[in-house]
Write a protein that holds these residues in place. Structure first.
Motif, PDB file in Angstrom:
ATOM      1  N   VAL A  55      30.304  81.176  33.784  1.00  0.00           N
ATOM      2  CA  VAL A  55      29.354  82.047  34.499  1.00  0.00           C
ATOM      3  C   VAL A  55      29.275  81.638  35.966  1.00  0.00           C
ATOM      4  N   HIS A  56      29.097  80.349  36.203  1.00  0.00           N
ATOM      5  CA  HIS A  56      28.990  79.849  37.580  1.00  0.00           C
ATOM      6  C   HIS A  56      30.296  80.083  38.345  1.00  0.00           C
ATOM      7  N   ALA A  57      31.422  79.826  37.716  1.00  0.00           N
ATOM      8  CA  ALA A  57      32.720  80.016  38.370  1.00  0.00           C
ATOM      9  C   ALA A  57      32.954  81.478  38.740  1.00  0.00           C
ATOM     10  N   LEU A  58      32.396  82.387  37.951  1.00  0.00           N
ATOM     11  CA  LEU A  58      32.539  83.821  38.225  1.00  0.00           C
ATOM     12  C   LEU A  58      31.449  84.359  39.143  1.00  0.00           C
ATOM     13  N   GLU A  59      30.557  83.470  39.589  1.00  0.00           N
ATOM     14  CA  GLU A  59      29.445  83.869  40.460  1.00  0.00           C
ATOM     15  C   GLU A  59      28.649  85.004  39.825  1.00  0.00           C
ATOM     16  N   SER A  60      28.361  84.838  38.554  1.00  0.00           N
ATOM     17  CA  SER A  60      27.673  85.870  37.794  1.00  0.00           C
ATOM     18  C   SER A  60      26.402  85.285  37.194  1.00  0.00           C
ATOM     19  N   SER A  61      25.896  85.913  36.168  1.00  0.00           N
ATOM     20  CA  SER A  61      24.733  85.388  35.462  1.00  0.00           C
ATOM     21  C   SER A  61      24.993  85.482  33.962  1.00  0.00           C
ATOM     22  N   GLN A 103      26.676  94.970  27.609  1.00  0.00           N
ATOM     23  CA  GLN A 103      27.650  96.043  27.519  1.00  0.00           C
ATOM     24  C   GLN A 103      27.476  97.013  28.683  1.00  0.00           C
ATOM     25  N   GLN A 104      26.256  97.190  29.104  1.00  0.00           N
ATOM     26  CA  GLN A 104      25.961  98.035  30.256  1.00  0.00           C
ATOM     27  C   GLN A 104      25.408  97.140  31.342  1.00  0.00           C
ATOM     28  N   HIS A 105      25.664  97.491  32.578  1.00  0.00           N
ATOM     29  CA  HIS A 105      25.302  96.603  33.676  1.00  0.00           C
ATOM     30  C   HIS A 105      24.387  97.256  34.708  1.00  0.00           C
ATOM     31  N   PRO A 106      23.235  97.800  34.304  1.00  0.00           N
ATOM     32  CA  PRO A 106      22.380  98.420  35.320  1.00  0.00           C
ATOM     33  C   PRO A 106      21.862  97.412  36.339  1.00  0.00           C
ATOM     34  N   GLU A 107      21.679  96.162  35.927  1.00  0.00           N
ATOM     35  CA  GLU A 107      21.159  95.143  36.837  1.00  0.00           C
ATOM     36  C   GLU A 107      22.258  94.265  37.407  1.00  0.00           C
ATOM     37  N   LYS A 108      23.482  94.546  37.050  1.00  0.00           N
ATOM     38  CA  LYS A 108      24.603  93.680  37.434  1.00  0.00           C
ATOM     39  C   LYS A 108      24.666  93.449  38.945  1.00  0.00           C
ATOM     40  N   HIS A 109      24.604  94.501  39.696  1.00  0.00           N
ATOM     41  CA  HIS A 109      24.779  94.376  41.137  1.00  0.00           C
ATOM     42  C   HIS A 109      23.598  93.656  41.785  1.00  0.00           C
ATOM     43  N   ILE A 110      22.410  93.908  41.276  1.00  0.00           N
ATOM     44  CA  ILE A 110      21.234  93.221  41.807  1.00  0.00           C
ATOM     45  C   ILE A 110      21.329  91.728  41.518  1.00  0.00           C
ATOM     46  N   ARG A 150      24.055  89.988  40.986  1.00  0.00           N
ATOM     47  CA  ARG A 150      25.140  89.433  41.797  1.00  0.00           C
ATOM     48  C   ARG A 150      24.664  89.190  43.222  1.00  0.00           C
ATOM     49  N   PHE A 151      23.951  90.183  43.779  1.00  0.00           N
ATOM     50  CA  PHE A 151      23.441  90.044  45.139  1.00  0.00           C
ATOM     51  C   PHE A 151      22.459  88.875  45.222  1.00  0.00           C
ATOM     52  N   ALA A 152      21.558  88.783  44.251  1.00  0.00           N
ATOM     53  CA  ALA A 152      20.588  87.687  44.231  1.00  0.00           C
ATOM     54  C   ALA A 152      21.293  86.341  44.131  1.00  0.00           C
ATOM     55  N   PHE A 153      22.319  86.259  43.319  1.00  0.00           N
ATOM     56  CA  PHE A 153      23.086  85.014  43.180  1.00  0.00           C
ATOM     57  C   PHE A 153      23.690  84.621  44.522  1.00  0.00           C
ATOM     58  N   MET A 154      24.287  85.594  45.221  1.00  0.00           N
ATOM     59  CA  MET A 154      24.896  85.305  46.523  1.00  0.00           C
ATOM     60  C   MET A 154      23.837  84.909  47.550  1.00  0.00           C
ATOM     61  N   MET A 155      22.685  85.553  47.506  1.00  0.00           N
ATOM     62  CA  MET A 155      21.648  85.276  48.489  1.00  0.00           C
ATOM     63  C   MET A 155      20.988  83.913  48.262  1.00  0.00           C
ATOM     64  N   ALA A 159      21.965  90.331  55.970  1.00  0.00           N
ATOM     65  CA  ALA A 159      22.649  91.040  54.884  1.00  0.00           C
ATOM     66  C   ALA A 159      21.891  92.319  54.516  1.00  0.00           C
ATOM     67  N   LEU A 160      20.573  92.226  54.412  1.00  0.00           N
ATOM     68  CA  LEU A 160      19.775  93.411  54.093  1.00  0.00           C
ATOM     69  C   LEU A 160      19.883  94.469  55.188  1.00  0.00           C
ATOM     70  N   HIS A 161      19.865  94.036  56.427  1.00  0.00           N
ATOM     71  CA  HIS A 161      20.020  94.969  57.549  1.00  0.00           C
ATOM     72  C   HIS A 161      21.370  95.687  57.460  1.00  0.00           C
ATOM     73  N   MET A 162      22.428  94.943  57.178  1.00  0.00           N
ATOM     74  CA  MET A 162      23.761  95.544  57.091  1.00  0.00           C
ATOM     75  C   MET A 162      23.836  96.540  55.930  1.00  0.00           C
ATOM     76  N   ILE A 163      23.234  96.203  54.815  1.00  0.00           N
ATOM     77  CA  ILE A 163      23.230  97.120  53.666  1.00  0.00           C
ATOM     78  C   ILE A 163      22.486  98.400  54.020  1.00  0.00           C
ATOM     79  N   GLU A 164      21.346  98.253  54.693  1.00  0.00           N
ATOM     80  CA  GLU A 164      20.591  99.439  55.116  1.00  0.00           C
ATOM     81  C   GLU A 164      21.433 100.320  56.031  1.00  0.00           C
ATOM     82  N   GLN A 165      22.152  99.716  56.958  1.00  0.00           N
ATOM     83  CA  GLN A 165      22.989 100.478  57.875  1.00  0.00           C
ATOM     84  C   GLN A 165      24.114 101.193  57.138  1.00  0.00           C
ATOM     85  N   ILE A 166      24.725 100.504  56.200  1.00  0.00           N
ATOM     86  CA  ILE A 166      25.808 101.101  55.418  1.00  0.00           C
ATOM     87  C   ILE A 166      25.285 102.288  54.615  1.00  0.00           C
TER      88      ILE A 166
END
Length: 114
Positions: free
Chosen positions: A59-65, A72-79, A81-86, A97-104
């Motif tokens: 899990v840690h090596a994949l930077e996941s949770s 099986q479904q990943h509705p929270e996957k991206h959140i 992942r982002f929290a892990f990176m932050m 990072a939040l500013h850049m996401i808002e701009q994108i």
């Protein structure tokens, strides 16, 4: 198929997907997770159950949770992942990072509405 076998298949598939998403080989994942290449191969093929320590290393090596790799479904996957990176960032880096996401997202809305 029992529930136990089903969860092993889900985990195996998710580990494979996350490894490919990162663009790393099974050998690289094994090195990052401090497990043998045979362990990674067996886990990804669903032929082997793993200890909790091995699972958490992967899990840690994949930077996941842990929950993402069991889902099986990943509705929270991206959140998650982002929290892990932050977690590795200071307050200024998080704000940037939040500013850049808002701009994108604003640019995406403008682009898609044309």
């Amino acid at each position: 198929m029992g529930k136990r076998e089903h969860i092993y298949e889900i985990i195996a598939e998710n580990i494979r997907k996350e490894r490919r998403r990162l663009g790393i080989t099974q050998a690289e994942l094994a090195e990052r997770a401090d497990v043998s290449l045979d362990t990674i191969k067996s886990v990804e093929n669903g032929r082997r159950a793993m200890s909790l320590d091995t699972y958490l290393n992967i899990v840690h090596a994949l930077e996941s949770s842990p929950t993402v790799l069991m889902s099986q479904q990943h509705p929270e996957k991206h959140i998650e992942r982002f929290a892990f990176m932050m977690n590795r960032c200071d307050e200024r880096e998080i704000e940037f990072a939040l500013h850049m996401i808002e701009q994108i997202l604003r640019g995406q809305e403008d682009y898609l509405s044309e």
